[in-house]
Design a protein around this motif. Structure first.
Motif, PDB file in Angstrom:
ATOM      1  N   VAL A  85     -12.288  -2.325  -1.425  1.00  0.00           N
ATOM      2  CA  VAL A  85     -12.407  -3.784  -1.472  1.00  0.00           C
ATOM      3  C   VAL A  85     -11.053  -4.418  -1.748  1.00  0.00           C
ATOM      4  CG1 VAL A  85     -13.449  -5.715  -2.724  1.00  0.00           C
ATOM      5  CG2 VAL A  85     -14.847  -3.742  -2.086  1.00  0.00           C
ATOM      6  N   TRP A  86     -10.286  -3.847  -2.665  1.00  0.00           N
ATOM      7  CA  TRP A  86      -8.950  -4.357  -3.006  1.00  0.00           C
ATOM      8  C   TRP A  86      -8.048  -4.393  -1.769  1.00  0.00           C
ATOM      9  CZ3 TRP A  86      -4.327  -1.171  -3.974  1.00  0.00           C
ATOM     10  CH2 TRP A  86      -3.272  -1.886  -4.544  1.00  0.00           C
ATOM     11  N   THR A  87      -7.993  -3.279  -1.058  1.00  0.00           N
ATOM     12  CA  THR A  87      -7.146  -3.253   0.137  1.00  0.00           C
ATOM     13  C   THR A  87      -7.710  -4.149   1.232  1.00  0.00           C
ATOM     14  OG1 THR A  87      -8.245  -1.254   0.950  1.00  0.00           O
ATOM     15  CG2 THR A  87      -6.202  -0.956  -0.294  1.00  0.00           C
ATOM     16  N   THR A 137     -15.224  -0.235 -14.555  1.00  0.00           N
ATOM     17  CA  THR A 137     -16.665  -0.085 -14.329  1.00  0.00           C
ATOM     18  C   THR A 137     -17.025   0.190 -12.871  1.00  0.00           C
ATOM     19  OG1 THR A 137     -16.853  -2.485 -14.184  1.00  0.00           O
ATOM     20  CG2 THR A 137     -17.339  -1.495 -16.309  1.00  0.00           C
ATOM     21  N   LEU A 138     -16.217  -0.249 -11.931  1.00  0.00           N
ATOM     22  CA  LEU A 138     -16.534  -0.013 -10.515  1.00  0.00           C
ATOM     23  C   LEU A 138     -16.099   1.395 -10.096  1.00  0.00           C
ATOM     24  CD1 LEU A 138     -15.362  -3.346  -8.831  1.00  0.00           C
ATOM     25  CD2 LEU A 138     -17.702  -2.565  -9.171  1.00  0.00           C
ATOM     26  N   PRO A 139     -16.806   1.995  -9.142  1.00  0.00           N
ATOM     27  CA  PRO A 139     -16.358   3.272  -8.597  1.00  0.00           C
ATOM     28  C   PRO A 139     -14.986   3.113  -7.925  1.00  0.00           C
ATOM     29  CG  PRO A 139     -18.611   2.783  -7.901  1.00  0.00           C
ATOM     30  CD  PRO A 139     -18.074   1.558  -8.560  1.00  0.00           C
ATOM     31  N   PHE A 165     -11.468  -9.370  -7.019  1.00  0.00           N
ATOM     32  CA  PHE A 165     -11.097 -10.433  -6.089  1.00  0.00           C
ATOM     33  C   PHE A 165      -9.710 -10.981  -6.423  1.00  0.00           C
ATOM     34  CE2 PHE A 165     -11.107 -14.935  -4.767  1.00  0.00           C
ATOM     35  CZ  PHE A 165     -11.287 -14.759  -3.399  1.00  0.00           C
ATOM     36  N   ILE A 166      -9.440 -11.212  -7.700  1.00  0.00           N
ATOM     37  CA  ILE A 166      -8.124 -11.706  -8.122  1.00  0.00           C
ATOM     38  C   ILE A 166      -7.048 -10.677  -7.774  1.00  0.00           C
ATOM     39  CG2 ILE A 166      -6.712 -12.310 -10.133  1.00  0.00           C
ATOM     40  CD1 ILE A 166      -9.332 -13.442 -11.386  1.00  0.00           C
ATOM     41  N   ALA A 167      -7.344  -9.408  -8.012  1.00  0.00           N
ATOM     42  CA  ALA A 167      -6.392  -8.349  -7.674  1.00  0.00           C
ATOM     43  C   ALA A 167      -6.075  -8.358  -6.180  1.00  0.00           C
ATOM     44  CB  ALA A 167      -6.954  -6.989  -8.081  1.00  0.00           C
ATOM     45  N   ILE A 177     -16.492  -5.069   3.267  1.00  0.00           N
ATOM     46  CA  ILE A 177     -16.357  -5.523   1.878  1.00  0.00           C
ATOM     47  C   ILE A 177     -17.693  -6.071   1.370  1.00  0.00           C
ATOM     48  CG2 ILE A 177     -15.292  -7.277   0.397  1.00  0.00           C
ATOM     49  CD1 ILE A 177     -12.763  -6.980   2.135  1.00  0.00           C
ATOM     50  N   VAL A 178     -18.323  -6.910   2.183  1.00  0.00           N
ATOM     51  CA  VAL A 178     -19.623  -7.479   1.795  1.00  0.00           C
ATOM     52  C   VAL A 178     -20.649  -6.357   1.619  1.00  0.00           C
ATOM     53  CG1 VAL A 178     -21.532  -8.951   2.550  1.00  0.00           C
ATOM     54  CG2 VAL A 178     -19.164  -9.719   2.830  1.00  0.00           C
ATOM     55  N   GLY A 179     -20.637  -5.402   2.533  1.00  0.00           N
ATOM     56  CA  GLY A 179     -21.565  -4.268   2.420  1.00  0.00           C
ATOM     57  C   GLY A 179     -21.351  -3.471   1.146  1.00  0.00           C
TER      58      GLY A 179
END
Length: 105
Positions: free
Chosen positions: A61-63, A52-54, A7-9, A97-99
């Motif tokens: 999510v970042w984009t 740790t995340l795929p 989220f910060i990224a 993103i939520v999904g």
């Protein structure tokens, strides 16, 4: 913790994208420094999240956070339009993103 880093990224990604507008092609010193620092911080926090995340989930999510943040700031700072079609597309990105968050381990 990885989702917090992600989220910060994403927030720093939106910040550097908006910062690009103010650099005027990297000809203005302070906006250019701000933009580069935000880029570095965005990549740093993304790299921490991706421990740790795929990669596909993290990158999407970042984009997505960057897209949503940049769009909102563009409307607020530069009077860009927020018509119905654009709003629907932003909502679709947000729901993606939520999904991804919900189905990620």
């Amino acid at each position: 913790m990885e989702w917090t880093f992600l989220f910060i990224a994403g927030l720093f990604e939106a910040a550097w994208a908006i910062g690009l507008k103010y650099t005027e092609g990297f000809t203005r010193l302070y906006p250019s420094i701000f933009t580069v620092v935000c880029m570095l911080l965005s990549f740093y926090f993304l790299s921490q999240a991706l421990k740790t995340l795929p990669i596909g989930t993290g990158y999407a999510v970042w984009t997505g956070i960057g897209i949503i943040g940049t769009t909102i700031l563009g409307v607020l700072l530069f009077n860009e339009s927020m018509d119905f079609g654009r709003l629907v597309c932003i909502i679709l990105i947000f729901s993606g993103i939520v999904g991804l968050k919900l189905i990620s381990p």
